[in-house]
Write a protein that holds these residues in place. Sequence first.
Motif, PDB file in Angstrom:
ATOM      1  N   GLU A   1       0.818  -1.205   0.000  1.00 46.34           N
ATOM      2  CA  GLU A   1       0.000   0.000   0.000  1.00 46.34           C
ATOM      3  C   GLU A   1       0.858   1.263   0.000  1.00 46.34           C
ATOM      4  OE1 GLU A   1      -3.112   0.360  -0.576  1.00 46.34           O
ATOM      5  OE2 GLU A   1      -3.567  -1.781  -0.586  1.00 46.34           O
ATOM      6  N   LEU A   2       1.962   1.214   0.691  1.00 44.25           N
ATOM      7  CA  LEU A   2       2.831   2.392   0.785  1.00 44.25           C
ATOM      8  C   LEU A   2       3.751   2.556  -0.419  1.00 44.25           C
ATOM      9  CD1 LEU A   2       3.707   2.078   4.569  1.00 44.25           C
ATOM     10  CD2 LEU A   2       2.503   4.005   3.519  1.00 44.25           C
ATOM     11  N   GLU A   3       4.134   1.439  -1.044  1.00 43.77           N
ATOM     12  CA  GLU A   3       5.146   1.506  -2.101  1.00 43.77           C
ATOM     13  C   GLU A   3       4.666   0.995  -3.458  1.00 43.77           C
ATOM     14  OE1 GLU A   3       8.683  -0.372  -0.596  1.00 43.77           O
ATOM     15  OE2 GLU A   3       8.472   0.621   1.344  1.00 43.77           O
ATOM     16  N   GLY A   4       3.539   0.302  -3.493  1.00 41.23           N
ATOM     17  CA  GLY A   4       3.012  -0.215  -4.753  1.00 41.23           C
ATOM     18  C   GLY A   4       3.079  -1.736  -4.822  1.00 41.23           C
ATOM     19  N   TYR A   5       2.271  -2.300  -5.709  1.00 39.51           N
ATOM     20  CA  TYR A   5       2.146  -3.748  -5.865  1.00 39.51           C
ATOM     21  C   TYR A   5       2.910  -4.209  -7.099  1.00 39.51           C
ATOM     22  CZ  TYR A   5      -1.655  -3.990  -2.431  1.00 39.51           C
ATOM     23  OH  TYR A   5      -2.404  -3.943  -1.266  1.00 39.51           O
ATOM     24  N   GLY A   6       3.608  -5.340  -6.977  1.00 42.02           N
ATOM     25  CA  GLY A   6       4.292  -5.941  -8.111  1.00 42.02           C
ATOM     26  C   GLY A   6       3.347  -6.797  -8.943  1.00 42.02           C
ATOM     27  N   ASP A   7       3.851  -7.291 -10.060  1.00 38.83           N
ATOM     28  CA  ASP A   7       3.027  -8.081 -10.983  1.00 38.83           C
ATOM     29  C   ASP A   7       2.445  -9.329 -10.329  1.00 38.83           C
ATOM     30  OD1 ASP A   7       3.407  -6.334 -13.069  1.00 38.83           O
ATOM     31  OD2 ASP A   7       5.104  -7.427 -13.910  1.00 38.83           O
ATOM     32  N   PHE A   8       3.174  -9.931  -9.424  1.00 41.00           N
ATOM     33  CA  PHE A   8       2.748 -11.215  -8.865  1.00 41.00           C
ATOM     34  C   PHE A   8       2.263 -11.104  -7.421  1.00 41.00           C
ATOM     35  CE2 PHE A   8       6.018 -12.043 -12.110  1.00 41.00           C
ATOM     36  CZ  PHE A   8       5.240 -12.760 -13.010  1.00 41.00           C
ATOM     37  N   ALA A   9       1.976  -9.886  -6.989  1.00 41.70           N
ATOM     38  CA  ALA A   9       1.482  -9.681  -5.628  1.00 41.70           C
ATOM     39  C   ALA A   9       0.038 -10.165  -5.513  1.00 41.70           C
ATOM     40  CB  ALA A   9       1.566  -8.202  -5.267  1.00 41.70           C
ATOM     41  N   HIS A  10      -0.369 -10.390  -4.265  1.00 44.15           N
ATOM     42  CA  HIS A  10      -1.781 -10.683  -3.994  1.00 44.15           C
ATOM     43  C   HIS A  10      -2.511  -9.350  -3.883  1.00 44.15           C
ATOM     44  CE1 HIS A  10      -5.433 -12.363  -2.359  1.00 44.15           C
ATOM     45  NE2 HIS A  10      -5.353 -11.489  -1.366  1.00 44.15           N
ATOM     46  N   PHE A  11      -3.542  -9.163  -4.710  1.00 39.28           N
ATOM     47  CA  PHE A  11      -4.278  -7.908  -4.730  1.00 39.28           C
ATOM     48  C   PHE A  11      -5.585  -8.047  -3.957  1.00 39.28           C
ATOM     49  CE2 PHE A  11      -1.402  -7.477  -8.216  1.00 39.28           C
ATOM     50  CZ  PHE A  11      -1.217  -6.120  -8.419  1.00 39.28           C
ATOM     51  N   PRO A  12      -5.819  -7.190  -2.959  1.00 38.18           N
ATOM     52  CA  PRO A  12      -7.127  -7.193  -2.288  1.00 38.18           C
ATOM     53  C   PRO A  12      -8.230  -6.820  -3.280  1.00 38.18           C
ATOM     54  CG  PRO A  12      -5.509  -5.866  -1.082  1.00 38.18           C
ATOM     55  CD  PRO A  12      -4.905  -6.184  -2.408  1.00 38.18           C
ATOM     56  N   ASP A  13      -9.453  -7.206  -2.977  1.00 38.90           N
ATOM     57  CA  ASP A  13     -10.574  -6.966  -3.894  1.00 38.90           C
ATOM     58  C   ASP A  13     -10.730  -5.493  -4.260  1.00 38.90           C
ATOM     59  OD1 ASP A  13     -11.139  -9.646  -3.918  1.00 38.90           O
ATOM     60  OD2 ASP A  13     -12.830  -9.525  -2.538  1.00 38.90           O
ATOM     61  N   TYR A  14     -10.476  -4.598  -3.303  1.00 37.05           N
ATOM     62  CA  TYR A  14     -10.687  -3.173  -3.582  1.00 37.05           C
ATOM     63  C   TYR A  14      -9.687  -2.616  -4.588  1.00 37.05           C
ATOM     64  CZ  TYR A  14      -6.977  -2.568  -0.057  1.00 37.05           C
ATOM     65  OH  TYR A  14      -5.806  -2.632   0.643  1.00 37.05           O
ATOM     66  N   ARG A  15      -8.648  -3.402  -4.915  1.00 33.94           N
ATOM     67  CA  ARG A  15      -7.664  -2.966  -5.910  1.00 33.94           C
ATOM     68  C   ARG A  15      -7.866  -3.646  -7.269  1.00 33.94           C
ATOM     69  NH1 ARG A  15      -3.063  -0.142  -5.427  1.00 33.94           N
ATOM     70  NH2 ARG A  15      -2.705   0.930  -3.451  1.00 33.94           N
ATOM     71  N   ILE A  16      -8.990  -4.305  -7.444  1.00 35.27           N
ATOM     72  CA  ILE A  16      -9.301  -4.942  -8.725  1.00 35.27           C
ATOM     73  C   ILE A  16     -10.559  -4.288  -9.274  1.00 35.27           C
ATOM     74  CG2 ILE A  16      -9.796  -7.120  -9.899  1.00 35.27           C
ATOM     75  CD1 ILE A  16      -8.450  -8.546  -7.515  1.00 35.27           C
ATOM     76  N   VAL A  17     -10.440  -3.607 -10.410  1.00 39.09           N
ATOM     77  CA  VAL A  17     -11.559  -2.833 -10.960  1.00 39.09           C
ATOM     78  C   VAL A  17     -11.867  -3.276 -12.387  1.00 39.09           C
ATOM     79  CG1 VAL A  17     -11.150  -0.815  -9.506  1.00 39.09           C
ATOM     80  CG2 VAL A  17      -9.985  -0.993 -11.718  1.00 39.09           C
ATOM     81  N   GLU A  18     -13.141  -3.216 -12.732  1.00 33.90           N
ATOM     82  CA  GLU A  18     -13.544  -3.528 -14.106  1.00 33.90           C
ATOM     83  C   GLU A  18     -13.083  -2.392 -15.016  1.00 33.90           C
ATOM     84  OE1 GLU A  18     -17.393  -5.501 -16.351  1.00 33.90           O
ATOM     85  OE2 GLU A  18     -17.582  -4.745 -14.297  1.00 33.90           O
ATOM     86  N   CYS A  19     -12.554  -2.742 -16.159  1.00 31.97           N
ATOM     87  CA  CYS A  19     -11.945  -1.720 -17.014  1.00 31.97           C
ATOM     88  C   CYS A  19     -12.401  -1.861 -18.464  1.00 31.97           C
ATOM     89  CB  CYS A  19     -10.425  -1.814 -16.934  1.00 31.97           C
ATOM     90  SG  CYS A  19      -9.759  -3.382 -17.549  1.00 31.97           S
ATOM     91  N   LYS A  20     -11.954  -0.935 -19.287  1.00 33.01           N
ATOM     92  CA  LYS A  20     -12.200  -0.956 -20.728  1.00 33.01           C
ATOM     93  C   LYS A  20     -10.885  -1.212 -21.459  1.00 33.01           C
ATOM     94  CE  LYS A  20     -16.138   2.192 -20.522  1.00 33.01           C
ATOM     95  NZ  LYS A  20     -16.705   3.491 -20.983  1.00 33.01           N
ATOM     96  N   GLN A  21     -11.014  -1.546 -22.744  1.00 32.38           N
ATOM     97  CA  GLN A  21      -9.846  -1.830 -23.581  1.00 32.38           C
ATOM     98  C   GLN A  21      -9.775  -0.787 -24.704  1.00 32.38           C
ATOM     99  OE1 GLN A  21      -8.231  -4.452 -22.253  1.00 32.38           O
ATOM    100  NE2 GLN A  21     -10.015  -4.821 -20.934  1.00 32.38           N
ATOM    101  N   PHE A  22      -8.589  -0.288 -24.940  1.00 32.80           N
ATOM    102  CA  PHE A  22      -8.381   0.669 -26.027  1.00 32.80           C
ATOM    103  C   PHE A  22      -7.140   0.283 -26.818  1.00 32.80           C
ATOM    104  CE2 PHE A  22     -10.844   3.122 -22.960  1.00 32.80           C
ATOM    105  CZ  PHE A  22     -11.823   3.685 -23.779  1.00 32.80           C
ATOM    106  N   GLY A  23      -7.080   0.770 -28.050  1.00 34.37           N
ATOM    107  CA  GLY A  23      -5.930   0.462 -28.887  1.00 34.37           C
ATOM    108  C   GLY A  23      -5.625   1.560 -29.879  1.00 34.37           C
ATOM    109  N   ILE A  24      -4.413   1.533 -30.389  1.00 38.41           N
ATOM    110  CA  ILE A  24      -3.980   2.406 -31.482  1.00 38.41           C
ATOM    111  C   ILE A  24      -3.859   1.526 -32.720  1.00 38.41           C
ATOM    112  CG2 ILE A  24      -2.150   3.893 -32.370  1.00 38.41           C
ATOM    113  CD1 ILE A  24      -3.575   5.153 -30.041  1.00 38.41           C
ATOM    114  N   PHE A  25      -4.510   1.952 -33.797  1.00 45.00           N
ATOM    115  CA  PHE A  25      -4.570   1.155 -35.024  1.00 45.00           C
ATOM    116  C   PHE A  25      -3.960   1.929 -36.191  1.00 45.00           C
ATOM    117  CE2 PHE A  25      -7.812  -0.380 -32.213  1.00 45.00           C
ATOM    118  CZ  PHE A  25      -7.794  -1.747 -32.380  1.00 45.00           C
ATOM    119  N   LYS A  26      -3.299   1.181 -37.065  1.00 46.26           N
ATOM    120  CA  LYS A  26      -2.615   1.781 -38.198  1.00 46.26           C
ATOM    121  C   LYS A  26      -2.843   0.926 -39.437  1.00 46.26           C
ATOM    122  CE  LYS A  26       2.114   3.101 -39.483  1.00 46.26           C
ATOM    123  NZ  LYS A  26       3.531   3.081 -39.049  1.00 46.26           N
ATOM    124  N   LYS A  27      -3.141   1.566 -40.545  1.00 47.68           N
ATOM    125  CA  LYS A  27      -3.313   0.847 -41.803  1.00 47.68           C
ATOM    126  C   LYS A  27      -1.934   0.626 -42.420  1.00 47.68           C
ATOM    127  CE  LYS A  27      -6.780   0.526 -45.331  1.00 47.68           C
ATOM    128  NZ  LYS A  27      -8.086   1.059 -45.774  1.00 47.68           N
TER     129      LYS A  27
END
Length: 198
Positions: A40-66
Motif C-alpha cells: 500500500e505504501l510503495e506499490g504492488y508488483g506483478d505477482f502480488a496478492h491484490f485485495p478486492d478493492y484494488r481490482i476494478v472492471e476496465c475498458k480496452q483501447f488500442g492504437i490502429f494503423k493501416k
Amino acid sequence: MSAPTISPSVISLLQAILQTVREHAHSLSIEDIDQWLEHELEGYGDFAHFPDYRIVECKQFGIFKKPGQELQHFEQIHDDCLNERDRCQLRYLHLQLSLSDCLSTEEEIQRAWPTRLLASYAEDIIPGYQCVRAWQSFHAPLNERLISGVLGHLIHLLLLSDNPKGAVLIAEVAEQCKQNPQLDLLWAKLYKDATSTA
C-alpha cells in the motif's frame, strides 16, 4: 469522499496511519500484514496478492494503423473482439500504484496488454488495420473505493491479532482519523460494521 481529487493532507494522514501500524507490525503476529502495508505504501508488483478493492472492471483501447500509412486511429476494443479466456483475463485491471499515487492521480490508469496477447490479435480486431498498441484503461474516481478498502482491511487485520497491541493500534488509528471529519466518520462506520459481524 467520492470527489475526483482528494486533499494532500488526507493522503498524508492515510500514509501516516499506515506507517504507524507498520512500525509495530512485527509484534502483531498477523500473517501478511507487513507485505500488505509495504504494497500500500510503495506499490504492488506483478505477482502480488491484490485485495478486492484494488481490482476494478476496465475498458480496452488500442492504437490502429493501416499498413503503408502513417495515420493512426484511437479506438475502443469491444469485448466481442476477444475470445472468452482473454476477455476474462483483460476484464479487470489490478491497481498497482501505491495508495498515495492512486489517490493523487486524475489521469487514466493504464496497463499495456501482454506482448503475446497483442500479437495474437494485432491483425484481427479491425479488418485492414494493425493494432500497434493496446491497453486496459480505468478512468474513474478511486477515492471512496480505496480509502474504504484500505481502512476496512486494516481493521480486519488488527482484529485478528491476539496481541493486546492490536487493540492499542486500533485506538491510535481512531485518534489519527479524528484529524479529518470524513475519515473519522468512515473509520467509525467500518469499525462498527466489522465488530458487529465478528
